[in-house]
Scaffold this active site. Structure first.
Site, PDB file in Angstrom:
ATOM      1  N   GLU A 180      -2.340   0.254  -4.518  1.00 54.74           N
ATOM      2  CA  GLU A 180      -2.218  -0.927  -3.664  1.00 54.74           C
ATOM      3  C   GLU A 180      -2.491  -2.195  -4.457  1.00 54.74           C
ATOM      4  O   GLU A 180      -3.207  -2.194  -5.458  1.00 54.74           O
ATOM      5  CB  GLU A 180      -3.136  -0.841  -2.447  1.00 54.74           C
TER       6      GLU A 180
ATOM      7  N   ASP B 243       0.860  -1.188   0.000  1.00 48.79           N
ATOM      8  CA  ASP B 243       0.000   0.000   0.000  1.00 48.79           C
ATOM      9  C   ASP B 243       0.893   1.234   0.000  1.00 48.79           C
ATOM     10  O   ASP B 243       1.658   1.457   0.947  1.00 48.79           O
ATOM     11  CB  ASP B 243      -0.899  -0.018   1.246  1.00 48.79           C
TER      12      ASP B 243
END
Length: 364
Positions: free
Chosen positions: A108, A12
């Site tokens: 992500e 992420d």
């Protein structure tokens, strides 16, 4: 002999859009920054820098509220082509280690490195290398979570942001989930979390005390998922292609719309974007949804379904206009309009049983 545990990494990026802006424009570094929104209080924040987050500014927050929390905040317009270019490079780094990549958005993705290309063997070592290569090649930081399934890896990636790296191994999962607050469970939104707390359910341990039948009775199909997750069970595979649930476009306007003519004009423009995206992805849909957000931030959706799939401009926009005409506006100005298509059917396989459509490319 039981199968060996999978090795899953969730990557992420840290405040992705804002970090790209601070990388490219030194004058923004160390300052509270919002990508999206405006200093006039119109629109919403797409991403806030960590300096802005210290004041409580968050993604999807109205600009007006962000200014109240942080009067010195700087607003910049999104540069999506730049973010997409960075995202492509990030995915190139992922692909050095595995082809099992499931992008969730521009910033992500899940990676299955159970069998990695370089035969490194250690998911933690691979995550370290990916983070380092992103930092060296793009001057950006990422946080990584490593575990044996997607759910736990995603939670782990959020624990030590920014620039974090967290491993939650099989022997630690159940104890970790036992103390995890329900609002930290991926997929549990504010409404569900509030509902859980009203029932006296505050942690994973509280959920685990309930039977699968009790959880299903209270939360429907999600109850079955909660039952497994609090026990560390998540059998979902990393999918290199995920089903597209819907495709659409929307816009927040610089001034409120008050007349049907203004709204029709914007629907025409939004509809053209939707049609172009449908053509690019070779998709047709049976359900048209109109989204309306008013100046007081209340929001409604209206939809209409068809027996046959559509993808042409006239059908989509005329349906959106008809749905708009049926809405009782109560003289409220309109801040945002959106059109989306769902219930997909792929035109190139009409003669055969339709297969599941592939996911839109999120790392274009």
């Amino acid at each position: 002999m039981p199968a060996a545990p999978r090795k899953i990494i969730h990557i992420d990026m840290d405040a992705f859009y804002a970090s790209v802006e601070q990388r490219d424009f030194p004058e923004y570094r160390g300052k509270p920054l919002a990508v999206g929104g405006s200093p006039t209080g119109r629109g919403v924040v797409a991403t806030a820098s960590y300096e802005a987050r210290k004041f409580g500014v968050r993604s999807a927050m109205p600009s007006r509220q962000a200014i109240q929390l942080c009067p010195q905040i700087i607003f910049v317009s999104p540069r999506f082509e730049v973010y997409k270019a960075a995202s492509r490079k990030i995915r190139e780094i992922f692909s050095r280690y595995t082809d099992l990549i499931e992008p969730l958005s521009l910033d992500e993705a899940y990676l299955d490195v159970t069998e990695d290309k370089l035969q490194i063997g250690s998911a933690m070592e691979i995550a370290k290398r990916i983070k380092q290569e992103i930092k060296e090649e793009l001057q950006l930081t990422a946080s990584a979570g490593v575990s044996v399934n997607k759910f736990v890896a995603k939670i782990a990636s959020d624990l030590n942001k920014p620039d974090g790296l967290t491993f939650i191994g099989p022997s630690k999962i159940e104890s970790f989930m036992h103390t995890l607050p329900v609002e930290k469970f991926h997929g549990v939104g504010k409404v569900t979390a509030d509902k859980m707390k009203a029932m006296g359910l505050f942690t994973g341990g509280d959920l685990k005390a309930l039977t699968e039948e009790e959880l299903t009775r209270r939360f429907g199909k999600s109850g079955q998922f909660f039952y497994k997750i609090v026990r560390g069970i998540d059998e979902r595979e990393v999918q290199t292609h995920r089903e597209t649930k819907s495709l659409g476009a929307e816009d927040t306007f610089t001034y409120d719309l008050t007349t049907p003519e203004e709204m029709y004009k914007e629907l025409d423009r939004i509809g053209e974007t939707v049609v172009n995206r449908l053509k690019k992805n070779q998709l047709q849909g049976r359900t048209v949804t109109l989204k309306i957000k008013f100046s007081d931030f209340t929001q409604i959706t209206r939809n209409q379904s068809f027996t046959k799939p559509i993808s042409d401009f006239d059908s989509i926009v005329e349906t959106a206009r008809a749905l708009l005409d049926k809405v009782d506006m109560n003289e409220k100005p309109v801040r945002l309009l959106g059109i989306s298509l769902s219930n997909f059917h792929e035109p190139e396989v009409r003669s055969r049983k339709p297969r599941d459509p592939e996911q839109l490319e999120l790392f274009p």
